[in-house]
Motif scaffolding. Structure first.
Motif, PDB file in Angstrom:
ATOM      1  N   ASP A   3      33.843 -35.805  -4.733  1.00 56.71           N
ATOM      2  CA  ASP A   3      32.956 -36.431  -3.760  1.00 56.71           C
ATOM      3  C   ASP A   3      31.660 -36.772  -4.474  1.00 56.71           C
ATOM      4  O   ASP A   3      31.162 -35.988  -5.281  1.00 56.71           O
ATOM      5  CB  ASP A   3      32.642 -35.488  -2.605  1.00 56.71           C
ATOM      6  CG  ASP A   3      33.784 -35.384  -1.620  1.00 56.71           C
ATOM      7  OD1 ASP A   3      34.650 -36.287  -1.605  1.00 56.71           O
ATOM      8  OD2 ASP A   3      33.826 -34.399  -0.872  1.00 56.71           O
ATOM      9  N   ARG A   4      31.132 -37.927  -4.188  1.00 60.04           N
ATOM     10  CA  ARG A   4      29.854 -38.331  -4.760  1.00 60.04           C
ATOM     11  C   ARG A   4      28.918 -38.600  -3.601  1.00 60.04           C
ATOM     12  O   ARG A   4      29.081 -39.559  -2.864  1.00 60.04           O
ATOM     13  CB  ARG A   4      30.030 -39.569  -5.625  1.00 60.04           C
ATOM     14  CG  ARG A   4      30.867 -39.249  -6.843  1.00 60.04           C
ATOM     15  CD  ARG A   4      30.999 -40.423  -7.753  1.00 60.04           C
ATOM     16  NE  ARG A   4      31.699 -40.020  -8.944  1.00 60.04           N
ATOM     17  CZ  ARG A   4      32.715 -40.688  -9.466  1.00 60.04           C
ATOM     18  NH1 ARG A   4      33.112 -41.795  -8.902  1.00 60.04           N
ATOM     19  NH2 ARG A   4      33.304 -40.256 -10.548  1.00 60.04           N
ATOM     20  N   LEU A   5      27.963 -37.710  -3.444  1.00 61.30           N
ATOM     21  CA  LEU A   5      27.053 -37.795  -2.322  1.00 61.30           C
ATOM     22  C   LEU A   5      25.648 -38.108  -2.809  1.00 61.30           C
ATOM     23  O   LEU A   5      25.230 -37.618  -3.847  1.00 61.30           O
ATOM     24  CB  LEU A   5      27.038 -36.466  -1.557  1.00 61.30           C
ATOM     25  CG  LEU A   5      28.403 -35.965  -1.079  1.00 61.30           C
ATOM     26  CD1 LEU A   5      28.269 -34.583  -0.489  1.00 61.30           C
ATOM     27  CD2 LEU A   5      29.011 -36.922  -0.083  1.00 61.30           C
ATOM     28  N   GLY A   6      24.951 -38.905  -2.072  1.00 60.77           N
ATOM     29  CA  GLY A   6      23.576 -39.220  -2.408  1.00 60.77           C
ATOM     30  C   GLY A   6      22.871 -39.765  -1.186  1.00 60.77           C
ATOM     31  O   GLY A   6      23.523 -40.207  -0.230  1.00 60.77           O
ATOM     32  N   ASP A   7      21.573 -39.696  -1.218  1.00 56.63           N
ATOM     33  CA  ASP A   7      20.799 -40.242  -0.104  1.00 56.63           C
ATOM     34  C   ASP A   7      20.920 -41.757  -0.094  1.00 56.63           C
ATOM     35  O   ASP A   7      20.911 -42.399  -1.135  1.00 56.63           O
ATOM     36  CB  ASP A   7      19.322 -39.859  -0.242  1.00 56.63           C
ATOM     37  CG  ASP A   7      19.098 -38.375  -0.059  1.00 56.63           C
ATOM     38  OD1 ASP A   7      19.897 -37.730   0.630  1.00 56.63           O
ATOM     39  OD2 ASP A   7      18.118 -37.861  -0.622  1.00 56.63           O
ATOM     40  N   LEU A   8      21.018 -42.305   1.095  1.00 64.12           N
ATOM     41  CA  LEU A   8      21.012 -43.753   1.236  1.00 64.12           C
ATOM     42  C   LEU A   8      19.585 -44.221   1.480  1.00 64.12           C
ATOM     43  O   LEU A   8      18.817 -43.574   2.190  1.00 64.12           O
ATOM     44  CB  LEU A   8      21.898 -44.188   2.403  1.00 64.12           C
ATOM     45  CG  LEU A   8      23.386 -43.984   2.216  1.00 64.12           C
ATOM     46  CD1 LEU A   8      24.127 -44.356   3.496  1.00 64.12           C
ATOM     47  CD2 LEU A   8      23.901 -44.817   1.059  1.00 64.12           C
ATOM     48  N   GLU A   9      19.266 -45.341   0.905  1.00 62.43           N
ATOM     49  CA  GLU A   9      17.939 -45.917   1.068  1.00 62.43           C
ATOM     50  C   GLU A   9      17.836 -46.571   2.448  1.00 62.43           C
ATOM     51  O   GLU A   9      18.856 -46.942   3.040  1.00 62.43           O
ATOM     52  CB  GLU A   9      17.672 -46.933  -0.038  1.00 62.43           C
ATOM     53  CG  GLU A   9      17.786 -46.341  -1.430  1.00 62.43           C
ATOM     54  CD  GLU A   9      16.906 -45.121  -1.652  1.00 62.43           C
ATOM     55  OE1 GLU A   9      15.816 -45.038  -1.057  1.00 62.43           O
ATOM     56  OE2 GLU A   9      17.300 -44.256  -2.432  1.00 62.43           O
ATOM     57  N   PRO A  10      16.621 -46.723   2.978  1.00 62.83           N
ATOM     58  CA  PRO A  10      16.443 -47.273   4.335  1.00 62.83           C
ATOM     59  C   PRO A  10      17.167 -48.594   4.571  1.00 62.83           C
ATOM     60  O   PRO A  10      17.765 -48.803   5.632  1.00 62.83           O
ATOM     61  CB  PRO A  10      14.927 -47.448   4.447  1.00 62.83           C
ATOM     62  CG  PRO A  10      14.367 -46.427   3.508  1.00 62.83           C
ATOM     63  CD  PRO A  10      15.348 -46.344   2.365  1.00 62.83           C
ATOM     64  N   ARG A  11      17.156 -49.479   3.594  1.00 64.00           N
ATOM     65  CA  ARG A  11      17.805 -50.774   3.765  1.00 64.00           C
ATOM     66  C   ARG A  11      19.318 -50.611   3.913  1.00 64.00           C
ATOM     67  O   ARG A  11      19.947 -51.304   4.713  1.00 64.00           O
ATOM     68  CB  ARG A  11      17.472 -51.666   2.571  1.00 64.00           C
ATOM     69  CG  ARG A  11      17.943 -53.070   2.717  1.00 64.00           C
ATOM     70  CD  ARG A  11      17.421 -53.923   1.586  1.00 64.00           C
ATOM     71  NE  ARG A  11      17.901 -55.273   1.734  1.00 64.00           N
ATOM     72  CZ  ARG A  11      17.649 -56.227   0.889  1.00 64.00           C
ATOM     73  NH1 ARG A  11      16.892 -55.998  -0.161  1.00 64.00           N
ATOM     74  NH2 ARG A  11      18.135 -57.428   1.067  1.00 64.00           N
ATOM     75  N   ALA A  12      19.911 -49.685   3.164  1.00 64.37           N
ATOM     76  CA  ALA A  12      21.352 -49.430   3.261  1.00 64.37           C
ATOM     77  C   ALA A  12      21.699 -48.801   4.606  1.00 64.37           C
ATOM     78  O   ALA A  12      22.693 -49.173   5.242  1.00 64.37           O
ATOM     79  CB  ALA A  12      21.813 -48.528   2.118  1.00 64.37           C
ATOM     80  N   VAL A  13      20.872 -47.873   5.058  1.00 62.47           N
ATOM     81  CA  VAL A  13      21.106 -47.229   6.356  1.00 62.47           C
ATOM     82  C   VAL A  13      21.065 -48.285   7.466  1.00 62.47           C
ATOM     83  O   VAL A  13      21.934 -48.318   8.340  1.00 62.47           O
ATOM     84  CB  VAL A  13      20.076 -46.105   6.617  1.00 62.47           C
ATOM     85  CG1 VAL A  13      20.174 -45.588   8.039  1.00 62.47           C
ATOM     86  CG2 VAL A  13      20.270 -44.976   5.618  1.00 62.47           C
ATOM     87  N   ALA A  14      20.087 -49.169   7.410  1.00 65.32           N
ATOM     88  CA  ALA A  14      19.961 -50.209   8.436  1.00 65.32           C
ATOM     89  C   ALA A  14      21.184 -51.127   8.428  1.00 65.32           C
ATOM     90  O   ALA A  14      21.701 -51.496   9.491  1.00 65.32           O
ATOM     91  CB  ALA A  14      18.687 -51.014   8.218  1.00 65.32           C
TER      92      ALA A  14
END
Length: 128
Positions: A3-14
């Motif tokens: 599994d490769r987990l990382g925070d998503l940036e605001p633009r990706a979340v939107a």
């Protein structure tokens, strides 16, 4: 497969919020009809790359591109912004610092503000 987990940036979340709901399995990339890809990562990886290349062609990108290439861009941008090789190693799921270090020189530090603007973390100069 790791599994490769990382925070998503605001633009990706939107962007993801504008799409169909993510399945309970957590899969973000889905078929056009909303169904999940094949459960075998080798099969689904090939299917995803085929779909990704089709989207790239539709966007006018004529060169060969794969999702793995996007991973390389993410890694070089991540290091450019955070300047933290250990964090890059962990969030990118590389087995050693040497493997993660390949990305440390790809994006010069002066690019960090542009990357953060692209990610949606900073206002563009016109908005500021």
């Amino acid at each position: 497969m790791k599994d490769r987990l990382g925070d998503l940036e605001p633009r990706a979340v939107a962007a993801l919020q504008r799409q169909r709901a993510v399945s309970s399995s957590g899969q973000v990339f889905r078929r056009a009809d909303g169904s999940e890809w094949h459960p075998d990562p080798k099969v689904s990886g090939a299917q995803l790359n085929k779909a990704f290349r089709k989207i790239a062609r539709a966007a006018g990108i004529d060169r060969h591109v794969t999702l793995h290439m996007i991973r390389h861009s993410w890694a070089s941008w991540h290091y450019c912004v955070h300047r933290d090789l250990k964090r890059l190693k962990e969030e990118g799921a590389w087995e050693s610092l040497e493997m993660a270090d390949r990305y440390a020189h790809l994006a010069p530090p002066g690019m960090a503000p542009e990357i953060e603007r692209f990610w949606g973390r900073l206002a563009s100069p016109a908005e500021a």
